[in-house]
Design a protein around this motif. Structure first.
Motif, PDB file in Angstrom:
ATOM      1  N   ARG A 103      76.329 -14.323  12.302  1.00 42.59           N
ATOM      2  CA  ARG A 103      77.301 -14.609  13.366  1.00 42.59           C
ATOM      3  C   ARG A 103      78.484 -15.411  12.825  1.00 42.59           C
ATOM      4  NH1 ARG A 103      72.674 -15.665  16.756  1.00 42.59           N
ATOM      5  NH2 ARG A 103      72.964 -17.890  16.440  1.00 42.59           N
ATOM      6  N   ARG A 104      78.199 -16.416  12.024  1.00 36.13           N
ATOM      7  CA  ARG A 104      79.275 -17.226  11.438  1.00 36.13           C
ATOM      8  C   ARG A 104      80.155 -16.396  10.512  1.00 36.13           C
ATOM      9  NH1 ARG A 104      74.925 -21.735  10.139  1.00 36.13           N
ATOM     10  NH2 ARG A 104      74.829 -22.747  12.174  1.00 36.13           N
ATOM     11  N   ARG A 105      79.532 -15.522   9.733  1.00 37.38           N
ATOM     12  CA  ARG A 105      80.291 -14.654   8.821  1.00 37.38           C
ATOM     13  C   ARG A 105      81.244 -13.763   9.615  1.00 37.38           C
ATOM     14  NH1 ARG A 105      76.284 -11.900   6.441  1.00 37.38           N
ATOM     15  NH2 ARG A 105      75.986 -13.515   4.871  1.00 37.38           N
ATOM     16  N   ARG A 106      80.719 -13.167  10.710  1.00 38.13           N
ATOM     17  CA  ARG A 106      81.578 -12.319  11.551  1.00 38.13           C
ATOM     18  C   ARG A 106      82.724 -13.125  12.165  1.00 38.13           C
ATOM     19  NH1 ARG A 106      77.937 -10.364  15.639  1.00 38.13           N
ATOM     20  NH2 ARG A 106      76.118 -10.942  14.475  1.00 38.13           N
ATOM     21  N   LYS A 107      82.449 -14.349  12.583  1.00 36.01           N
ATOM     22  CA  LYS A 107      83.484 -15.188  13.181  1.00 36.01           C
ATOM     23  C   LYS A 107      84.563 -15.526  12.154  1.00 36.01           C
ATOM     24  CE  LYS A 107      84.084 -19.461  15.783  1.00 36.01           C
ATOM     25  NZ  LYS A 107      83.410 -20.631  16.360  1.00 36.01           N
ATOM     26  N   ARG A 108      84.133 -15.859  10.933  1.00 39.64           N
ATOM     27  CA  ARG A 108      85.119 -16.138   9.870  1.00 39.64           C
ATOM     28  C   ARG A 108      85.949 -14.905   9.559  1.00 39.64           C
ATOM     29  NH1 ARG A 108      80.699 -18.717   7.398  1.00 39.64           N
ATOM     30  NH2 ARG A 108      80.450 -16.933   6.017  1.00 39.64           N
ATOM     31  N   GLN A 109      85.307 -13.751   9.540  1.00 43.42           N
ATOM     32  CA  GLN A 109      86.020 -12.505   9.243  1.00 43.42           C
ATOM     33  C   GLN A 109      87.041 -12.196  10.334  1.00 43.42           C
ATOM     34  OE1 GLN A 109      85.649 -10.934   6.384  1.00 43.42           O
ATOM     35  NE2 GLN A 109      87.219  -9.457   6.898  1.00 43.42           N
ATOM     36  N   ARG A 110      86.659 -12.388  11.597  1.00 43.23           N
ATOM     37  CA  ARG A 110      87.612 -12.163  12.696  1.00 43.23           C
ATOM     38  C   ARG A 110      88.803 -13.111  12.593  1.00 43.23           C
ATOM     39  NH1 ARG A 110      82.915 -11.885  16.077  1.00 43.23           N
ATOM     40  NH2 ARG A 110      83.347 -14.029  16.756  1.00 43.23           N
ATOM     41  N   ALA A 111      88.545 -14.369  12.268  1.00 45.58           N
ATOM     42  CA  ALA A 111      89.637 -15.341  12.137  1.00 45.58           C
ATOM     43  C   ALA A 111      90.548 -14.952  10.987  1.00 45.58           C
ATOM     44  CB  ALA A 111      89.065 -16.733  11.920  1.00 45.58           C
ATOM     45  N   LYS A 112      89.971 -14.504   9.900  1.00 41.95           N
ATOM     46  CA  LYS A 112      90.755 -14.083   8.734  1.00 41.95           C
ATOM     47  C   LYS A 112      91.629 -12.883   9.084  1.00 41.95           C
ATOM     48  CE  LYS A 112      89.901 -13.111   3.855  1.00 41.95           C
ATOM     49  NZ  LYS A 112      88.837 -12.854   2.869  1.00 41.95           N
ATOM     50  N   GLU A 113      91.035 -11.909   9.789  1.00 47.10           N
ATOM     51  CA  GLU A 113      91.807 -10.727  10.188  1.00 47.10           C
ATOM     52  C   GLU A 113      92.917 -11.101  11.168  1.00 47.10           C
ATOM     53  OE1 GLU A 113      88.869  -8.081  11.731  1.00 47.10           O
ATOM     54  OE2 GLU A 113      88.101  -7.544   9.745  1.00 47.10           O
ATOM     55  N   ALA A 114      92.633 -12.019  12.082  1.00 45.22           N
ATOM     56  CA  ALA A 114      93.658 -12.455  13.038  1.00 45.22           C
ATOM     57  C   ALA A 114      94.796 -13.153  12.308  1.00 45.22           C
ATOM     58  CB  ALA A 114      93.042 -13.378  14.080  1.00 45.22           C
ATOM     59  N   LYS A 115      94.462 -13.956  11.310  1.00 40.66           N
ATOM     60  CA  LYS A 115      95.474 -14.659  10.526  1.00 40.66           C
ATOM     61  C   LYS A 115      96.358 -13.666   9.777  1.00 40.66           C
ATOM     62  CE  LYS A 115      95.780 -18.394   7.161  1.00 40.66           C
ATOM     63  NZ  LYS A 115      95.006 -19.289   6.296  1.00 40.66           N
ATOM     64  N   LEU A 116      95.739 -12.657   9.163  1.00 40.75           N
ATOM     65  CA  LEU A 116      96.517 -11.635   8.442  1.00 40.75           C
ATOM     66  C   LEU A 116      97.403 -10.843   9.404  1.00 40.75           C
ATOM     67  CD1 LEU A 116      93.909 -10.257   5.887  1.00 40.75           C
ATOM     68  CD2 LEU A 116      95.966 -11.583   5.385  1.00 40.75           C
ATOM     69  N   LYS A 117      96.855 -10.519  10.556  1.00 38.23           N
ATOM     70  CA  LYS A 117      97.613  -9.764  11.549  1.00 38.23           C
ATOM     71  C   LYS A 117      98.825 -10.579  12.033  1.00 38.23           C
ATOM     72  CE  LYS A 117      96.744  -7.127  15.756  1.00 38.23           C
ATOM     73  NZ  LYS A 117      95.754  -6.813  16.781  1.00 38.23           N
ATOM     74  N   LYS A 118      98.598 -11.867  12.242  1.00 33.75           N
ATOM     75  CA  LYS A 118      99.675 -12.753  12.682  1.00 33.75           C
ATOM     76  C   LYS A 118     100.751 -12.854  11.602  1.00 33.75           C
ATOM     77  CE  LYS A 118     100.473 -17.439  14.338  1.00 33.75           C
ATOM     78  NZ  LYS A 118      99.858 -18.746  14.577  1.00 33.75           N
ATOM     79  N   LYS A 119     100.319 -12.958  10.353  1.00 33.01           N
ATOM     80  CA  LYS A 119     101.271 -13.053   9.253  1.00 33.01           C
ATOM     81  C   LYS A 119     102.091 -11.776   9.131  1.00 33.01           C
ATOM     82  CE  LYS A 119     101.713 -14.216   4.433  1.00 33.01           C
ATOM     83  NZ  LYS A 119     101.075 -14.472   3.177  1.00 33.01           N
TER      84      LYS A 119
END
Length: 137
Positions: A103-119
């Motif tokens: 669950r934590r891994r998926r949450k980190r991955q979602r945050a990473k993808e959101a950060k890249l998308k925002k950038k």
């Protein structure tokens, strides 16, 4: 096959005859090859009618040995039960930790993808602003 179909043997705990099959006596039985093994008598008593002065001590020692044997059997059983419970608890905790980690891994991955998308969005937005300033957009 021999002349008789069964053999007779005395049991250690009774004075009666005990019957065994010819196959078992001759060693040709399928389930137990070999000769018949005699039961070992660990503490033979005398054949006198009355009990002597030393019989109580023999009985007391035999009873103590049997009590110690049962104590050891019970301790081994208790140890096996505790070990089994520990292994079950360990397996349960391991699976729970693996689920939490996933669950934590998926949450980190979602945050990473959101950060890249925002950038990416900010980069595109920045380029559009730059083009507007230059008058190309």
């Amino acid at each position: 096959m021999g002349r008789y179909s069964s053999a007779k043997a005395y049991g250690d705990n009774t004075a009666q005859m005990r019957s065994i099959s010819y196959e078992q006596a001759s060693g040709s039985a399928k389930d137990k090859p070999g000769s018949v093994t005699a039961e070992k008598v660990h503490n033979p008593y005398g054949s006198t009618a009355g009990a002597g002065s030393g019989e109580f001590h023999v009985y007391r020692h035999a009873r103590a040995r049997e009590a110690e044997r049962w104590k050891q059997i019970n301790e081994e059983e208790k140890e096996k039960m505790l070990d089994k419970e520990y292994q079950e608890k360990l397996a349960k905790n391991t699976t729970e930790e693996e689920q939490k980690t996933e669950r934590r891994r998926r949450k980190r991955q979602r945050a990473k993808e959101a950060k890249l998308k925002k950038k990416k969005f900010e980069d595109i937005r920045g380029k559009l602003k730059w083009r507007r300033r230059k008058g190309k957009g």
